[in-house]
Design a protein around this motif. Structure first.
Motif, PDB file in Angstrom:
ATOM      1  N   ILE A  94      -2.483   8.784  -6.063  1.00  0.00           N
ATOM      2  CA  ILE A  94      -1.710   8.647  -4.811  1.00  0.00           C
ATOM      3  C   ILE A  94      -0.747   7.463  -4.860  1.00  0.00           C
ATOM      4  CG2 ILE A  94      -1.943   8.104  -2.345  1.00  0.00           C
ATOM      5  CD1 ILE A  94      -4.633   9.594  -2.435  1.00  0.00           C
ATOM      6  N   ILE A 136       3.341   7.173  -4.405  1.00  0.00           N
ATOM      7  CA  ILE A 136       4.037   6.270  -3.475  1.00  0.00           C
ATOM      8  C   ILE A 136       5.105   5.495  -4.251  1.00  0.00           C
ATOM      9  CG2 ILE A 136       3.749   4.150  -2.093  1.00  0.00           C
ATOM     10  CD1 ILE A 136       1.086   5.387  -1.068  1.00  0.00           C
ATOM     11  N   PHE A 145       2.013  -2.423   0.641  1.00  0.00           N
ATOM     12  CA  PHE A 145       2.121  -1.460   1.746  1.00  0.00           C
ATOM     13  C   PHE A 145       0.789  -1.422   2.488  1.00  0.00           C
ATOM     14  CE2 PHE A 145      -0.337   1.831  -0.469  1.00  0.00           C
ATOM     15  CZ  PHE A 145      -0.179   1.436  -1.794  1.00  0.00           C
ATOM     16  N   ILE A 159      -3.770   3.099   4.701  1.00  0.00           N
ATOM     17  CA  ILE A 159      -3.685   4.138   5.731  1.00  0.00           C
ATOM     18  C   ILE A 159      -4.959   4.182   6.589  1.00  0.00           C
ATOM     19  CG2 ILE A 159      -4.612   6.153   4.499  1.00  0.00           C
ATOM     20  CD1 ILE A 159      -2.009   7.611   5.265  1.00  0.00           C
ATOM     21  N   MET A 160      -6.050   3.659   6.060  1.00  0.00           N
ATOM     22  CA  MET A 160      -7.320   3.599   6.814  1.00  0.00           C
ATOM     23  C   MET A 160      -7.765   2.134   6.870  1.00  0.00           C
ATOM     24  SD  MET A 160      -9.179   7.040   5.402  1.00  0.00           S
ATOM     25  CE  MET A 160      -8.499   7.019   3.745  1.00  0.00           C
ATOM     26  N   HIS A 163      -4.395  -4.636   7.224  1.00  0.00           N
ATOM     27  CA  HIS A 163      -4.972  -4.378   5.888  1.00  0.00           C
ATOM     28  C   HIS A 163      -3.858  -3.867   4.957  1.00  0.00           C
ATOM     29  CE1 HIS A 163      -8.420  -2.099   3.564  1.00  0.00           C
ATOM     30  NE2 HIS A 163      -7.533  -2.628   2.733  1.00  0.00           N
ATOM     31  N   LEU A 197      -2.270  -3.386   0.848  1.00  0.00           N
ATOM     32  CA  LEU A 197      -2.578  -3.195  -0.565  1.00  0.00           C
ATOM     33  C   LEU A 197      -1.401  -3.690  -1.389  1.00  0.00           C
ATOM     34  CD1 LEU A 197      -3.904   0.476  -0.273  1.00  0.00           C
ATOM     35  CD2 LEU A 197      -5.288  -1.608  -0.371  1.00  0.00           C
ATOM     36  N   PHE A 224     -11.446  -3.354  -6.512  1.00  0.00           N
ATOM     37  CA  PHE A 224     -12.544  -2.572  -7.086  1.00  0.00           C
ATOM     38  C   PHE A 224     -12.135  -1.941  -8.424  1.00  0.00           C
ATOM     39  CE2 PHE A 224     -13.019  -2.072  -2.350  1.00  0.00           C
ATOM     40  CZ  PHE A 224     -14.057  -2.961  -2.214  1.00  0.00           C
ATOM     41  N   GLY A 265     -16.677   0.821  -7.006  1.00  0.00           N
ATOM     42  CA  GLY A 265     -16.188   1.091  -5.655  1.00  0.00           C
ATOM     43  C   GLY A 265     -14.749   1.566  -5.603  1.00  0.00           C
ATOM     44  N   GLN A 266     -14.118   1.790  -6.776  1.00  0.00           N
ATOM     45  CA  GLN A 266     -12.712   2.206  -6.794  1.00  0.00           C
ATOM     46  C   GLN A 266     -12.599   3.701  -6.498  1.00  0.00           C
ATOM     47  OE1 GLN A 266     -10.670   1.455 -10.520  1.00  0.00           O
ATOM     48  NE2 GLN A 266      -8.645   1.636  -9.563  1.00  0.00           N
ATOM     49  N   VAL A 267     -11.625   4.033  -5.635  1.00  0.00           N
ATOM     50  CA  VAL A 267     -11.390   5.431  -5.264  1.00  0.00           C
ATOM     51  C   VAL A 267     -10.031   5.899  -5.785  1.00  0.00           C
ATOM     52  CG1 VAL A 267     -11.124   7.031  -3.317  1.00  0.00           C
ATOM     53  CG2 VAL A 267     -12.886   5.245  -3.226  1.00  0.00           C
ATOM     54  N   VAL A 268      -9.031   5.033  -5.696  1.00  0.00           N
ATOM     55  CA  VAL A 268      -7.683   5.365  -6.191  1.00  0.00           C
ATOM     56  C   VAL A 268      -7.462   4.577  -7.485  1.00  0.00           C
ATOM     57  CG1 VAL A 268      -5.215   5.336  -5.709  1.00  0.00           C
ATOM     58  CG2 VAL A 268      -6.845   5.792  -3.854  1.00  0.00           C
ATOM     59  N   HIS A 277      -5.136  -2.018  -7.386  1.00  0.00           N
ATOM     60  CA  HIS A 277      -4.655  -2.502  -6.085  1.00  0.00           C
ATOM     61  C   HIS A 277      -5.562  -3.613  -5.590  1.00  0.00           C
ATOM     62  CE1 HIS A 277      -7.278   0.991  -5.494  1.00  0.00           C
ATOM     63  NE2 HIS A 277      -7.712   0.391  -4.401  1.00  0.00           N
ATOM     64  N   HIS A 337      -6.744  -5.476  -2.149  1.00  0.00           N
ATOM     65  CA  HIS A 337      -6.820  -5.357  -0.688  1.00  0.00           C
ATOM     66  C   HIS A 337      -6.659  -6.758  -0.088  1.00  0.00           C
ATOM     67  CE1 HIS A 337      -8.866  -1.286  -0.559  1.00  0.00           C
ATOM     68  NE2 HIS A 337      -9.176  -1.649  -1.790  1.00  0.00           N
TER      69      HIS A 337
HETATM   70  P1  5GP Z   1     -10.375   1.607  -3.353  1.00  0.00           P
HETATM   71  O1  5GP Z   1      -9.854   2.467  -4.490  1.00  0.00           O
HETATM   72  O2  5GP Z   1     -10.068   0.155  -3.519  1.00  0.00           O
HETATM   73  O3  5GP Z   1     -11.827   1.840  -3.049  1.00  0.00           O
HETATM   74  O4  5GP Z   1      -9.658   2.052  -2.028  1.00  0.00           O
HETATM   75  C1  5GP Z   1      -8.482   2.817  -1.945  1.00  0.00           C
HETATM   76  C2  5GP Z   1      -7.828   2.499  -0.624  1.00  0.00           C
HETATM   77  O5  5GP Z   1      -6.672   3.303  -0.510  1.00  0.00           O
HETATM   78  C3  5GP Z   1      -8.687   2.762   0.609  1.00  0.00           C
HETATM   79  O6  5GP Z   1      -8.788   1.573   1.371  1.00  0.00           O
HETATM   80  C4  5GP Z   1      -7.951   3.864   1.356  1.00  0.00           C
HETATM   81  O7  5GP Z   1      -8.014   3.715   2.753  1.00  0.00           O
HETATM   82  C5  5GP Z   1      -6.539   3.723   0.829  1.00  0.00           C
HETATM   83  N1  5GP Z   1      -5.773   4.957   0.787  1.00  0.00           N
HETATM   84  C6  5GP Z   1      -6.218   6.169   0.376  1.00  0.00           C
HETATM   85  N2  5GP Z   1      -5.227   7.087   0.435  1.00  0.00           N
HETATM   86  C7  5GP Z   1      -4.121   6.428   0.870  1.00  0.00           C
HETATM   87  C8  5GP Z   1      -2.778   6.847   1.127  1.00  0.00           C
HETATM   88  O8  5GP Z   1      -2.388   7.988   0.951  1.00  0.00           O
HETATM   89  N3  5GP Z   1      -1.925   5.886   1.583  1.00  0.00           N
HETATM   90  C9  5GP Z   1      -2.319   4.602   1.787  1.00  0.00           C
HETATM   91  N4  5GP Z   1      -1.396   3.749   2.236  1.00  0.00           N
HETATM   92  N5  5GP Z   1      -3.580   4.167   1.562  1.00  0.00           N
HETATM   93  C10 5GP Z   1      -4.473   5.085   1.103  1.00  0.00           C
END
Ligand code: 5GP
Length: 144
Positions: A12, A16, A35, A38-39, A45, A47, A93, A99-102, A106, A108
């Motif tokens: 994602i 962007i 930027f 989004i949550m 908050h 990134l 993360f 704990g990394q999702v994306v 990045h 925070h």
């Molecule tokens: P992490 O990978 O550090 O656990 O978290 C990924 C972060 O990306 C989360 O806080 C989540 O809210 C944020 N996030 C996920 N999808 C999007 C998106 O499409 N746009 C933005 N601006 N943030 C996103």
């Protein structure tokens, strides 16, 4: 020990960076983009990401990591001022187990107020008009 997967340009944040997905931008230069999340776990908050393709701390060039943290410091100061915060939480993360999702590195930056807990991760999408307002506050605090 498991091997870290290669960088995947379909994540994602890469979208962007390429302008394929919108974001509420706070700061941009030739090496980094900031930027709004989004949550958001708290208002403001943000990134910070490198423009170079890096999955996380395990594969990023140390100079690029240092630059991202230089911008993170600038955003932390702006976020504390813009939201009259008492402190700032920094999180970063690495890999799913960390704990990394994306999977584009990045940092925070989360403005904090005494006694106010962060919302859980991914709890609610913020309204676009609120994110636009918060991004404008941050840009103003950055003098942009
Ligand atoms: P992490 O990978 O550090 O656990 O978290 C990924 C972060 O990306 C989360 O806080 C989540 O809210 C944020 N996030 C996920 N999808 C999007 C998106 O499409 N746009 C933005 N601006 N943030 C996103």
């Amino acid at each position: 020990m498991s091997h870290a997967p290669a960088y995947d340009p379909s994540n994602i944040f890469a979208k962007i960076l390429r302008g394929e997905l919108p974001a509420h931008k706070v700061y941009e230069d030739d090496r980094a983009l900031a930027f709004l999340d989004i949550m958001p776990r708290c208002p403001g908050h943000t990134l910070v990401i490198p423009k170079t393709p890096a999955r996380n701390i395990l594969d990023i060039d140390p100079e690029d990591l240092a630059y991202v943290h230089k911008i993170a410091k600038t955003i932390a100061i702006a976020g504390k001022a813009a939201f009259q915060a008492d402190g700032v939480t920094i999180q970063q993360f690495n890999e799913e187990a960390g704990g990394q999702v994306v999977f584009h590195l990045h940092v925070h930056i989360i403005p904090r107020h005494l006694g106010v807990p962060m919302k859980p991760p991914a709890s609610a999408m913020e309204k676009p008009e609120i994110l636009a307002e918060h991004a404008a506050l941050l840009r103003a605090a950055l003098g942009q």
